[in-house]
Motif scaffolding. Structure first.
Motif, short mmCIF file in Angstrom:
data_model
loop_
_atom_site.label_atom_id
_atom_site.label_comp_id
_atom_site.label_asym_id
_atom_site.label_seq_id
_atom_site.Cartn_x
_atom_site.Cartn_y
_atom_site.Cartn_z
N ALA A 146 -6.28 -8.98 4.27
CA ALA A 146 -6.07 -9.31 5.68
C ALA A 146 -5.00 -10.37 5.87
O ALA A 146 -4.50 -10.56 6.99
N TYR A 147 -4.61 -11.07 4.81
CA TYR A 147 -3.50 -12.02 4.94
C TYR A 147 -2.22 -11.32 5.39
O TYR A 147 -1.33 -11.97 5.94
N ALA A 148 -2.12 -10.02 5.15
CA ALA A 148 -0.94 -9.28 5.61
C ALA A 148 -0.81 -9.31 7.12
O ALA A 148 0.27 -9.08 7.67
N ALA A 231 5.96 3.67 6.68
CA ALA A 231 7.26 3.00 6.78
C ALA A 231 7.12 1.50 6.54
O ALA A 231 7.95 0.88 5.85
N GLN A 232 6.08 0.90 7.08
CA GLN A 232 5.88 -0.54 6.90
C GLN A 232 5.54 -0.88 5.45
O GLN A 232 6.11 -1.80 4.86
N MET A 233 4.63 -0.12 4.85
CA MET A 233 4.19 -0.40 3.49
C MET A 233 5.30 -0.15 2.48
O MET A 233 5.37 -0.82 1.44
N SER A 234 6.18 0.79 2.78
CA SER A 234 7.27 1.13 1.86
C SER A 234 8.27 -0.01 1.69
O SER A 234 9.07 0.01 0.76
N GLN A 235 8.21 -0.98 2.59
CA GLN A 235 9.12 -2.13 2.48
C GLN A 235 8.75 -3.05 1.31
O GLN A 235 9.60 -3.80 0.83
N PHE A 236 7.50 -2.97 0.85
CA PHE A 236 7.08 -3.87 -0.24
C PHE A 236 6.23 -3.18 -1.30
O PHE A 236 5.76 -3.84 -2.22
N MET A 237 6.05 -1.86 -1.22
CA MET A 237 5.29 -1.13 -2.23
C MET A 237 6.09 0.05 -2.74
O MET A 237 6.78 0.71 -1.96
#
Length: 286
Positions: A146-148, A231-237
Motif C-alpha cells: 500500500a505504500y505505492a 501501463a502504470q506497473m510496467s514503469q517499474f516492473m
C-alpha cells in the motif's frame, strides 16, 4: 550469532530489532548498511549476496541465517540457485546450522511463472539440499504494498487501483518477521514450510478505506482498468512480473484466497489485520 540478510527491508529491519530485543547477538547484512541503520549492539556488515565471498566475514561464527533473495538479485544473476548454494556452503563452513528462507507463496500457487514460481522453487531446492536444518516461509502479498499509494493519498486523498472488489489475505511484514524470529530461535521448525497470510481477505477498496479511517479523512477510490494498471506497473516492473501480478490480484486461485493457519500455529496468536497496519504506519500517508 544470527545473521539477517536484507536487514534494511520491510521484514529484515523488524526481524533485526525483534532478535536484538530478545537478547540474541545479531549481524545485520545489506548492500548499503551502516551502524546507524541498526539497533545498538547489532553488528552491521555491508555485503552483496551476488558476491558470496563478501558475506563470509558476517558468517564466521554464526549459528543461524535468515536468507532473503531480492528481486534485483534474481534479475542481475543468471544462476541464482548456484549463488545461493555457494553461499550456504560458506555458511555451513562458518558454523551455521540453521537457515530460514523467505520465499513466496507463488512457488506453490504459480509454479510455471518465471517471476513468482520457478525461480523461487529453485532457491527452495538449494536450501533443502544444503545439509543445514531449514525452514521455508512463503508469504503472500504484503500490507506494505500500500505504500505505492502514499503519494496520491498525500497529494489528493485518492487511490487508483484495479480489481477494486477482489480480496486477498495480505500479511503484515511484522508478522513475517516474528515468525522468522521464532523459527530462528526455537526448535521444532526444521523441515517445515509455512504459508503466511493475514487473517482475512481484504480488497483494494477496503484497504483504501482503512487508510482513510486511520487518517480520519475519506479516501476516494478510483478503479483502474486492467490496461491502465498494466501501463502504470510496467514503469517499474518487468513484463512477466506485471502479467503474473495482474493475474494474482485479478483472478486469484483458490490457494491464493486461502487463509493460512500458520502464523497462529507458530506465534500462538492471530495475524494482524490490514487496519492495524494502517494505523501503525499512518504517518506515511499524511
Amino acid at each position: 550469532m544470527i545473521v539477517v540478510t536484507g536487514a534494511t527491508g520491510n521484514v529484515g529491519r523488524t526481524l533485526v530489532r525483534s532478535l536484538a530485543e530478545a537478547g540474541e547477538p545479531v549481524t545485520a547484512v545489506s548492500r548499503k548498511i551502516t551502524e546507524s541503520d541498526v539497533p545498538r549492539g547489532v553488528r552491521a556488515v555491508a555485503a552483496d549476496l551476488a558476491d558470496p565471498a563478501s558475506l563470509r566475514p558476517a558468517l564466521d561464527g554464526a549459528t543461524a541465517l535468515f536468507l532473503l533473495i531480492s528481486g534485483n538479485l534474481m534479475s542481475a544473476v543468471g544462476d541464482v540457485a548456484g549463488v545461493v548454494s555457494e553461499l550456504l556452503k560458506d555458511a555451513q563452513a562458518g558454523g551455521v546450522a540453521r537457515v530460514v528462507l523467505l520465499s513466496s507463496q507463488g512457488v506453490a500457487t504459480r509454479p510455471d511463472s518465471s517471476s513468482h514460481g520457478s525461480m523461487g522453487g529453485s532457491l527452495e531446492d538449494a536450501v533443502r539440499r544444503s545439509g543445514l536444518d531449514w525452514t521455508i516461509l512463503r508469504p503472500g502479498g504484503f500490507d506494505t504494498n500500500a505504500y505505492a499509494w502514499a503519494e496520491s493519498i498525500r497529494a489528493r486523498r485518492t487511490v487508483a487501483a484495479p480489481f477494486g472488489d477482489v480480496g486477498l489475505p495480505f500479511i503484515d511484514p511484522a508478522d513475517i518477521a516474528e515468525v522468522a524470529a521464532a523459527t530462528l530461535r526455537e526448535s521444532g521448525h526444521t523441515g517445515q514450510v509455512y504459508e503466511l497470510t493475514g487473517p482475512a481477505l481484504v480488497t483494494p477498496r477496503q484497504r483504501a478505506q482503512a487508510i482513510g479511517e486511520a487518517l480520519g479523512e475519506p479516501i476516494r477510490f478510483v478503479e483502474q482498468t486492467r490496461e491502465e494498471a498494466r501501463a502504470q506497473m510496467s514503469q517499474f516492473m518487468p513484463e512477466p512480473v506485471v502479467e503474473t501480478t495482474l493475474a494474482i490480484i485479478g483472478e486469484p486461485t483458490p490457494a491464493e484466497l486461502r487463509i493460512s493457519p500458520d502464523v497462529a500455529k507458530v506465534l500462538g496468536r492471530a495475524p494482524r489485520t490490514f487496519a492495524d497496519w494502517a494505523r501503525r504506519h499512518v504517518a506515511a500517508f499524511r
